[in-house]
Design an enzyme around this catalytic site. Structure first.
Site, mmCIF file in Angstrom:
data_model
loop_
_atom_site.group_PDB
_atom_site.id
_atom_site.type_symbol
_atom_site.label_atom_id
_atom_site.label_comp_id
_atom_site.label_asym_id
_atom_site.label_seq_id
_atom_site.Cartn_x
_atom_site.Cartn_y
_atom_site.Cartn_z
ATOM 1 N N TYR A 125 0.800 -1.229 0.000
ATOM 2 C CA TYR A 125 0.000 0.000 0.000
ATOM 3 C C TYR A 125 0.829 1.274 0.000
ATOM 4 O O TYR A 125 0.274 2.361 -0.012
ATOM 5 C CB TYR A 125 -0.969 -0.008 1.194
ATOM 6 C CG TYR A 125 -2.131 -0.945 0.954
ATOM 7 C CD1 TYR A 125 -1.904 -2.285 0.718
ATOM 8 C CD2 TYR A 125 -3.437 -0.483 0.924
ATOM 9 C CE1 TYR A 125 -2.946 -3.159 0.475
ATOM 10 C CE2 TYR A 125 -4.490 -1.343 0.685
ATOM 11 C CZ TYR A 125 -4.237 -2.683 0.457
ATOM 12 O OH TYR A 125 -5.278 -3.541 0.209
ATOM 13 N N LYS A 172 2.265 -15.149 3.704
ATOM 14 C CA LYS A 172 2.512 -16.017 2.541
ATOM 15 C C LYS A 172 4.021 -16.217 2.467
ATOM 16 O O LYS A 172 4.659 -16.014 1.430
ATOM 17 C CB LYS A 172 1.950 -15.330 1.285
ATOM 18 C CG LYS A 172 1.909 -16.205 0.055
ATOM 19 C CD LYS A 172 0.746 -17.164 0.029
ATOM 20 C CE LYS A 172 0.879 -18.127 -1.124
ATOM 21 N NZ LYS A 172 -0.155 -19.179 -1.126
ATOM 22 N N ASP A 205 -4.034 -18.112 2.205
ATOM 23 C CA ASP A 205 -5.102 -18.800 1.462
ATOM 24 C C ASP A 205 -5.759 -19.878 2.323
ATOM 25 O O ASP A 205 -6.983 -20.023 2.330
ATOM 26 C CB ASP A 205 -4.611 -19.361 0.113
ATOM 27 C CG ASP A 205 -3.182 -19.855 0.131
ATOM 28 O OD1 ASP A 205 -2.517 -19.735 1.177
ATOM 29 O OD2 ASP A 205 -2.713 -20.377 -0.895
ATOM 30 N N ASP A 229 -6.816 -6.277 4.527
ATOM 31 C CA ASP A 229 -7.874 -5.618 3.767
ATOM 32 C C ASP A 229 -8.833 -6.671 3.197
ATOM 33 O O ASP A 229 -10.059 -6.599 3.379
ATOM 34 C CB ASP A 229 -7.212 -4.793 2.642
ATOM 35 C CG ASP A 229 -8.177 -3.884 1.925
ATOM 36 O OD1 ASP A 229 -9.364 -3.848 2.303
ATOM 37 O OD2 ASP A 229 -7.752 -3.196 0.977
HETATM 38 MG MG MG Z 1 -11.124 -2.684 2.195
#
Ligand code: MG
Ligand code: NAI
Length: 336
Positions: A125, A172, A205, A229
């Site tokens: 981000y 991950k 995952d 998120d």
């Molecule tokens: Mg969001």
């Protein structure tokens, strides 16, 4: 005592409707707030200002507190997310999202009680994307030991203070061995300082599968920015949708409360948005202010309205407007 000061960012799309609802409910619960209204996002651009007006971060820093509606971010091109810029500028490093089953909500699960703690300032981000040539882009994913440590400490501290027994780090690191590896290793190290809290990790995952099959299997999810998120919206889906989940963006001496949801352009302007997420964000804000009794009263009234089921917004299967739903919550507050 003079009223607490807070910034109100009405936001875009359904933002003004749902923040307005939260303001009404807070006032009805008897807490006087000295609101300073500052527009941001598309709303600010439309009135000739900047998407992130320079006075906004300073005002939030000064008050230490803001209630915020969602801000629209153009997809693909256009300005950088104002949400991300605000979080980074104010160093609101912890995004706290309690995801709970609420009474009366028709959903596959009835007893979800998860807390998502999302790192809010790093990862992908940071928005460092570079065109290497006409057909190739690279994006930087920045992970620092300092950033990973402070969010891990926040998560364990939160767990300890809120009677949670375990923290699960989400990553991950099998693929992103260095970046997610650093996040995970730092979480593991931090866990040693909290022997009273058990620590686990889960590949992102597989965690998504766990959440859909058995959301009670995890208590506090410690997530890097992007996974936090995505998992937030997934988890909202487990408890009845985005209209129900609040969040807090927390830094040192500064806190911005909002819903997990966005500006919902598909229903904006119709007066039918569910204000529950913002009302609950308002209750989180009151808790932050030490107004615990008012916060509890709001939550109790909201739960009663949801459970009663006579006045629900369309996302919950009802036909009530935002105003009618808010009015019902306020009416119930008044009877207590
Ligand atoms: Mg969001
Ligand atoms: P969204 O969260 O706005 O909407 C997703 C779906 O959930 C839509 O069908 C919407 O109608 C529904 N929904 C969301 N909140 C609701 C509510 N309170 N009541 C009833 N239904 C609700 O996500 P979307 O459409 O991907 O994003 C729209 C815009 O919002 C984008 O520009 C995005 O960048 C921005 N956004 C801003 C956020 C923030 O300010 N913190 C967070 C997420 C998205």
């Amino acid at each position: 005592m003079s009223p607490a000061a807070a910034v109100l960012i009405p936001g875009d799309g359904i933002g003004p409707e749902v923040t307005g609802a939260a303001q009404r409910v807070i006032a009805a619960a008897g807490v006087e707030i000295d609101w300073q209204v500052i527009q941001a996002g598309q709303a600010a651009l439309a009135s000739g200002g900047a998407a992130l007006p320079p006075e906004l971060p300073a005002a939030v820093r000064e008050a230490g507190l803001a209630l915020k509606g969602p801000l629209t971010t153009p997809v693909g091109s256009g300005f950088t997310s104002v949400n991300v810029r605000l979080r980074r500028e104010l160093d609101l490093f912890a995004n706290l999202r309690p995801v709970r089953s609420l009474p009366g909500i028709r959903s596959r699960w009835q007893d979800v009680d998860l807390v998502i703690i999302r790192e809010n300032t790093e990862g992908l981000y940071i928005g460092e994307e570079t065109w290497e040539d006409q057909d190739t882009v690279s994006a930087v994913k920045r992970v620092t030991r300092k950033g990973s440590r402070r969010i891990a400490q926040f998560a364990f501290q939160y767990a300890r203070e809120h009677g949670r027994k375990s923290v699960t780090a989400v990553h991950k690191a099998n693929i992103l061995k260095a970046s997610d590896g650093l996040f995970l290793d730092t979480a593991r190290e931090t866990a040693r300082d909290f022997p009273d809290i058990s620590f686990r990790d889960r590949i992102v995952d597989a965690l998504c599968l766990d959440l859909t099959l058995n959301p009670r299997g995890h208590e506090v999810l410690l997530c890097p920015n992007l996974y936090g998120d995505i998992i937030s919206d997934l988890a909202a889906g487990l408890v009845g949708g985005l209209g129900l989940v609040p969040g807090a963006n927390l830094g040192d001496g500064c806190a911005v409360f909002e819903g997990v949801h966005g500006s919902a352009p598909d229903i904006a302007g119709q007066g039918t948005a569910n204000p529950a997420a913002l009302i609950l964000a308002g209750a989180l804000m009151l808790q932050h202010l030490g107004e615990h009794q008012a916060a509890r009263r709001i939550e109790t009234a909201l739960n009663w309205i949801l459970e009663n089921g006579a006045v629900l917004t369309p996302d919950l299967g009802g036909t009530a407007s935002t105003r009618e739903f808010t009015g019902a919550v306020i009416k119930h507050l008044d009877t207590r």
